[in-house]
Write a protein that holds these residues in place. Structure first.
Motif, short mmCIF file in Angstrom:
data_model
loop_
_atom_site.label_atom_id
_atom_site.label_comp_id
_atom_site.label_asym_id
_atom_site.label_seq_id
_atom_site.Cartn_x
_atom_site.Cartn_y
_atom_site.Cartn_z
N ALA A 153 0.85 -1.19 0.00
CA ALA A 153 0.00 0.00 0.00
C ALA A 153 0.89 1.24 0.00
CB ALA A 153 -0.92 0.01 1.22
N THR A 154 0.34 2.34 -0.49
CA THR A 154 1.11 3.59 -0.52
C THR A 154 1.14 4.27 0.84
OG1 THR A 154 -0.86 4.76 -1.28
CG2 THR A 154 0.71 4.00 -2.97
N PHE A 155 0.38 3.74 1.80
CA PHE A 155 0.32 4.34 3.14
C PHE A 155 -0.13 3.27 4.11
CE2 PHE A 155 -1.75 6.82 6.50
CZ PHE A 155 -0.79 7.79 6.74
N PHE A 156 0.48 3.19 5.28
CA PHE A 156 0.11 2.21 6.30
C PHE A 156 -0.24 2.93 7.60
CE2 PHE A 156 2.72 -0.34 3.45
CZ PHE A 156 2.00 -1.52 3.37
N THR A 157 -1.51 2.97 7.94
CA THR A 157 -1.94 3.58 9.20
C THR A 157 -1.34 2.82 10.38
OG1 THR A 157 -3.98 4.30 8.15
CG2 THR A 157 -3.95 4.28 10.54
N VAL A 158 -1.32 1.49 10.29
CA VAL A 158 -0.82 0.66 11.38
C VAL A 158 0.68 0.84 11.62
CG1 VAL A 158 -0.32 -1.43 10.04
CG2 VAL A 158 -1.05 -1.65 12.41
N CYS A 159 1.40 1.39 10.65
CA CYS A 159 2.84 1.67 10.79
C CYS A 159 3.07 3.10 11.26
CB CYS A 159 3.56 1.43 9.46
SG CYS A 159 3.63 -0.29 8.97
N ASP A 160 2.21 3.57 12.15
CA ASP A 160 2.30 4.94 12.67
C ASP A 160 2.29 5.95 11.54
OD1 ASP A 160 2.40 3.84 15.21
OD2 ASP A 160 4.59 3.81 15.24
N ASP A 161 1.38 5.75 10.59
CA ASP A 161 1.17 6.65 9.45
C ASP A 161 2.39 6.77 8.55
OD1 ASP A 161 -1.39 7.02 10.37
OD2 ASP A 161 -0.89 8.84 11.48
N SER A 162 3.07 5.65 8.30
CA SER A 162 4.23 5.63 7.43
C SER A 162 3.84 5.08 6.06
CB SER A 162 5.32 4.74 8.04
OG SER A 162 6.39 4.56 7.15
N ASP A 163 4.68 5.33 5.07
CA ASP A 163 4.44 4.78 3.74
C ASP A 163 5.40 3.64 3.44
OD1 ASP A 163 6.76 6.22 3.54
OD2 ASP A 163 6.24 7.17 1.64
N ARG A 164 6.08 3.12 4.46
CA ARG A 164 7.11 2.13 4.22
C ARG A 164 6.77 0.83 4.93
NH1 ARG A 164 12.72 4.36 4.35
NH2 ARG A 164 13.01 2.41 3.26
N GLY A 165 6.43 -0.18 4.14
CA GLY A 165 6.15 -1.50 4.70
C GLY A 165 5.50 -2.40 3.67
N PHE A 166 5.22 -3.63 4.07
CA PHE A 166 4.48 -4.57 3.24
C PHE A 166 3.79 -5.58 4.16
CE2 PHE A 166 8.55 -6.60 3.77
CZ PHE A 166 8.27 -7.95 3.89
N VAL A 167 2.88 -6.36 3.58
CA VAL A 167 2.11 -7.32 4.35
C VAL A 167 2.15 -8.65 3.63
CG1 VAL A 167 -0.12 -7.75 5.46
CG2 VAL A 167 0.56 -5.40 4.96
N GLN A 168 2.24 -9.75 4.38
CA GLN A 168 2.23 -11.07 3.77
C GLN A 168 1.58 -12.07 4.70
OE1 GLN A 168 6.11 -12.72 3.13
NE2 GLN A 168 6.94 -11.83 5.00
N GLY A 169 1.06 -13.13 4.10
CA GLY A 169 0.46 -14.20 4.88
C GLY A 169 0.05 -15.35 3.97
#
Length: 196
Positions: A118-134
């Motif tokens: 995503a271009t923005f992650f609320t759960v990452c303290d409002d950061s734009d850096r991350g990814f999700v996998q499962g």
């Protein structure tokens, strides 16, 4: 993949189009005299962001291509064990307006690998850096359930594990139900299939 060189007003521009992912990049290489472009240097942080974005994009492209290669009897049709889930999906998060890309591929063991950018992650303290996998399974009711949807945040460095449930809508869209997330639960996201 197609590659095309075009000279425009003494600028040589290289267009690289990846039709499978619907992605086109243009790279300015040099002017007509062969001199390199004179541009402002980027900061180390901007370079790292660009590298990360390219790595995630290439990773999702590879996952999408892999899902097509390994489809077989679980090809994402309603007759397989993964009714229409396999492919690349895109949507907009109504909570924060971020663009979401989800790649779902078959693991050839009856499970599905789910990757999200995503271009923005609320759960990452409002950061734009991350990814999700499962990894998830399709229930007899036809829902794809991922019990451990792991969010990896780069800034700040942390991981968060959330549940995720995906279901197919009659119109062919994918519904990401996030009601099982901690309160206040974020709204449902509707995703559209952009590639098989």
């Amino acid at each position: 993949m197609s590659l095309k060189n075009v000279n425009i007003f003494n600028y040589k521009v290289v267009f690289i189009c990846l039709r499978h992912a619907g992605l086109c990049l243009s790279l300015k290489s040099s002017d007509a005299m062969g001199a390199p472009f004179n541009h402002q240097p980027q900061s180390g942080e901007q370079v790292m962001k660009n590298i990360l974005l390219m790595a995630v994009t290439l990773f999702m492209l590879a996952a999408s291509i892999t899902s097509q290669a390994g489809e077989g009897t679980t090809n994402g049709t309603d007759t397989g064990t993964t009714p229409g889930f396999v492919g690349l999906w895109e949507g907009v998060d109504p909570e924060d307006g971020s663009h979401i890309m989800i790649s779902i591929s078959s693991n050839n063991g009856g499970t599905l690998k789910v990757l999200l950018y995503a271009t923005f992650f609320t759960v990452c303290d409002d950061s734009d850096r991350g990814f999700v996998q499962g990894t998830g399974n399709v229930s007899t009711e036809g829902a794809l359930t991922v019990n451990e949807f792991i969010v990896t945040c780069f800034e700040p460095s942390k991981t968060v594990t959330l549940p995720a449930t995906f279901t197919r809508n009659p119109d062919g869209t994918l519904k990401w139900d996030r009601s099982a997330e901690p309160a206040p639960a974020p709204p449902t996201v509707i995703l559209h299939k952009t590639s098989n």
